[in-house]
Design a protein around this motif. Structure first.
Motif, PDB file in Angstrom:
ATOM      1  N   LEU A 154       0.789  -1.240   0.000  1.00  0.00           N
ATOM      2  CA  LEU A 154       0.000   0.000   0.000  1.00  0.00           C
ATOM      3  C   LEU A 154       0.820   1.289   0.000  1.00  0.00           C
ATOM      4  O   LEU A 154       0.454   2.243  -0.692  1.00  0.00           O
ATOM      5  N   PRO A 155       1.926   1.387   0.757  1.00  0.00           N
ATOM      6  CA  PRO A 155       2.668   2.654   0.707  1.00  0.00           C
ATOM      7  C   PRO A 155       3.118   3.015  -0.706  1.00  0.00           C
ATOM      8  O   PRO A 155       2.949   4.163  -1.158  1.00  0.00           O
ATOM      9  N   ALA A 156       3.677   2.048  -1.426  1.00  0.00           N
ATOM     10  CA  ALA A 156       4.115   2.316  -2.796  1.00  0.00           C
ATOM     11  C   ALA A 156       2.928   2.496  -3.728  1.00  0.00           C
ATOM     12  O   ALA A 156       2.957   3.338  -4.636  1.00  0.00           O
TER      13      ALA A 156
ATOM     14  N   ARG B 231      -0.007   3.740  -2.975  1.00  0.00           N
ATOM     15  CA  ARG B 231      -0.541   5.097  -2.752  1.00  0.00           C
ATOM     16  C   ARG B 231       0.391   6.152  -3.338  1.00  0.00           C
ATOM     17  O   ARG B 231      -0.063   7.152  -3.896  1.00  0.00           O
ATOM     18  N   ALA B 232       1.683   5.923  -3.214  1.00  0.00           N
ATOM     19  CA  ALA B 232       2.647   6.884  -3.762  1.00  0.00           C
ATOM     20  C   ALA B 232       2.578   6.946  -5.285  1.00  0.00           C
ATOM     21  O   ALA B 232       2.977   7.947  -5.883  1.00  0.00           O
ATOM     22  N   SER B 233       2.080   5.877  -5.918  1.00  0.00           N
ATOM     23  CA  SER B 233       2.019   5.840  -7.383  1.00  0.00           C
ATOM     24  C   SER B 233       0.759   6.483  -7.946  1.00  0.00           C
ATOM     25  O   SER B 233       0.617   6.579  -9.162  1.00  0.00           O
ATOM     26  N   GLU B 234      -0.140   6.913  -7.083  1.00  0.00           N
ATOM     27  CA  GLU B 234      -1.433   7.409  -7.564  1.00  0.00           C
ATOM     28  C   GLU B 234      -1.279   8.568  -8.532  1.00  0.00           C
ATOM     29  O   GLU B 234      -2.014   8.666  -9.521  1.00  0.00           O
ATOM     30  N   ASP B 235      -0.348   9.463  -8.267  1.00  0.00           N
ATOM     31  CA  ASP B 235      -0.147  10.627  -9.139  1.00  0.00           C
ATOM     32  C   ASP B 235       1.164  10.533  -9.914  1.00  0.00           C
ATOM     33  O   ASP B 235       1.680  11.554 -10.393  1.00  0.00           O
ATOM     34  N   LEU B 236       1.700   9.334 -10.053  1.00  0.00           N
ATOM     35  CA  LEU B 236       2.965   9.145 -10.754  1.00  0.00           C
ATOM     36  C   LEU B 236       2.815   9.516 -12.225  1.00  0.00           C
ATOM     37  O   LEU B 236       1.859   9.105 -12.884  1.00  0.00           O
ATOM     38  N   ASP B 237       3.769  10.321 -12.729  1.00  0.00           N
ATOM     39  CA  ASP B 237       3.745  10.658 -14.149  1.00  0.00           C
ATOM     40  C   ASP B 237       4.996  10.108 -14.826  1.00  0.00           C
ATOM     41  O   ASP B 237       5.867   9.518 -14.192  1.00  0.00           O
TER      42      ASP B 237
ATOM     43  N   LYS C 250       1.087  -4.466 -11.627  1.00  0.00           N
ATOM     44  CA  LYS C 250      -0.213  -5.131 -11.550  1.00  0.00           C
ATOM     45  C   LYS C 250      -0.876  -4.900 -10.196  1.00  0.00           C
ATOM     46  O   LYS C 250      -2.103  -4.778 -10.103  1.00  0.00           O
ATOM     47  N   GLU C 251      -0.084  -4.844  -9.131  1.00  0.00           N
ATOM     48  CA  GLU C 251      -0.655  -4.507  -7.824  1.00  0.00           C
ATOM     49  C   GLU C 251      -1.319  -3.136  -7.875  1.00  0.00           C
ATOM     50  O   GLU C 251      -2.468  -2.964  -7.429  1.00  0.00           O
ATOM     51  N   ALA C 252      -0.603  -2.162  -8.404  1.00  0.00           N
ATOM     52  CA  ALA C 252      -1.134  -0.803  -8.462  1.00  0.00           C
ATOM     53  C   ALA C 252      -2.335  -0.717  -9.405  1.00  0.00           C
ATOM     54  O   ALA C 252      -3.274   0.054  -9.153  1.00  0.00           O
ATOM     55  N   LEU C 253      -2.322  -1.498 -10.479  1.00  0.00           N
ATOM     56  CA  LEU C 253      -3.439  -1.477 -11.417  1.00  0.00           C
ATOM     57  C   LEU C 253      -4.709  -2.049 -10.790  1.00  0.00           C
ATOM     58  O   LEU C 253      -5.809  -1.519 -10.989  1.00  0.00           O
ATOM     59  N   ILE C 254      -4.564  -3.133 -10.038  1.00  0.00           N
ATOM     60  CA  ILE C 254      -5.725  -3.701  -9.352  1.00  0.00           C
ATOM     61  C   ILE C 254      -6.300  -2.697  -8.358  1.00  0.00           C
ATOM     62  O   ILE C 254      -7.519  -2.485  -8.297  1.00  0.00           O
ATOM     63  N   ALA C 255      -5.427  -2.059  -7.583  1.00  0.00           N
ATOM     64  CA  ALA C 255      -5.889  -1.062  -6.616  1.00  0.00           C
ATOM     65  C   ALA C 255      -6.577   0.107  -7.316  1.00  0.00           C
ATOM     66  O   ALA C 255      -7.607   0.611  -6.847  1.00  0.00           O
TER      67      ALA C 255
END
Length: 257
Positions: free
Chosen positions: A126-128, A130-136, A159-164
Motif C-alpha cells: 500500500l505505501p508504494a 498510494r505513492a504511485s497514484e499521481d505518478l507521471d 499489476k498490484e497498483a493497477l488492481i488497486a
C-alpha cells in the motif's frame, strides 16, 4: 453480446490482445486496434502508438474517434524489460490513456484492465501503491529507485497498483454509466511466457507445477468480452481471476483451509 459496439483494444497484435480482438468481432462488435505493430488479423481500424510515451498517447487520444463503447487495456511489457519501461506501459501509460479517453467514450461504456495473479498481494504494498497514484512519466525512474522496484518486482508492482486503481475507480464515472473492472490471468501461453518463467523463477515454477496446464489467450478473452458487454453492467471495480484455480489454490494454502 457485443453487436453494434465499438471496442478499443490495446496490444491487439499479439497474445491476449489478438484473442480479445477476434472475440469482439465474433460477438458482433467493431475493433479499433492499438499497438506498436499492425495486427495480422482483420480489424476495423488500426492506430500505431508507443504507450510508454506521453506525447504519443496524447496524439492517440486526439486521433481516436469518439463514442467507443469499450476500452480493453491489454497491452503490457514483461518483467524482462527495464523497470521504468514496465511501469510506463503497464501502469502510467495505461492510466494516462484511460483518463484521456473517458470524455470520448460513450455513456455506459466499459473499461477492462488486464491485471495479473502477480498482483494478488497489492494490499501489502500500500505505501508504494498510494505513492504511485499521481505518478507521471517524468518521475518513474526516481519512483523505482525510491521504492526498490527492480527486476521482476517492476511487473508485479505494476499489476498490484493497477488492481488497486481499478478498485478505487469502481464508481468514478457512475453518473455516465461508465464502469471499470480488471481480469487477472495466471500463467498464459503467450510469446512472453518464457520471460515470466525466467524472471519470476521459483515462484513461477511453483505455480506452473500445480496447474493442469497454462492458460491460453482464448481462455482469457471471453471473460474480457463478458466484462465489455451489457451482461456485466452491475459488476464494477471487480478483479476477476482467470487462472485455472490458481488464485484459489494460493488462498487455500495461505489460510490452511
Amino acid at each position: 453480446m457485443l453487436t453494434g459496439k465499438t471496442v478499443i483494444v490495446t496490444g491487439a497484435a499479439s497474445g491476449i490482445g489478438v484473442a480479445t480482438a477476434r472475440l469482439v468481432r465474433a460477438w458482433g462488435g467493431r475493433v479499433i486496434a492499438v499497438d506498436r505493430h499492425e495486427p495480422a488479423d482483420p480489424v476495423d481500424s488500426y492506430f500505431a502508438a508507443d504507450l510508454s510515451d506521453r506525447a504519443a498517447i496524447d496524439a492517440l487520444v486526439e486521433a481516436l474517434p469518439a463514442g467507443a463503447h469499450g476500452l480493453a487495456n491489454i497491452a503490457g511489457l514483461p518483467p524482462t524489460r527495464p523497470p521504468a519501461e514496465v511501469l510506463k506501459v503497464n501502469l502510467v501509460g495505461l492510466k494516462h490513456l484511460t483518463l484521456g479517453l473517458v470524455p470520448k467514450l460513450a455513456d455506459g461504456a466499459s473499461i477492462v484492465n488486464l491485471a495479473s495473479l502477480a498482483g494478488l498481494d497489492w494490499a501489502e504494498a500500500l505505501p508504494a501503491v498510494r505513492a504511485s497514484e499521481d505518478l507521471d512519466f517524468d518521475g518513474v525512474e526516481a519512483f523505482c529507485r525510491r521504492h526498490g522496484i527492480q527486476g521482476a518486482r517492476s511487473y508485479v508492482f505494476s499489476k498490484e497498483a493497477l488492481i488497486a486503481w481499478t478498485h478505487r475507480n469502481r464508481w468514478t464515472w457512475r453518473d455516465r454509466g461508465i464502469r471499470m473492472n480488471a481480469v487477472s490471468p495466471g500463467p498464459v501461453e503467450t510469446p512472453i511466457l518464457p520471460d515470466f518463467v525466467a524472471t519470476l523463477g521459483a515462484r513461477a515454477e511453483a505455480e506452473m507445477a500445480v496447474m493442469d496446464r497454462p492458460g491460453r489467450p482464448q481462455d482469457i478473452a471471453p471473460v474480457v468480452g463478458f466484462l465489455l458487454s451489457d451482461a456485466s453492467a452491475w459488476i464494477r471495480g471487480a478483479n476477476l481471476p482467470v487462472d485455472g484455480g490458481l488464485h484459489a489454490h494460493v488462498l487455500d494454502r495461505r489460510h490452511r483451509l
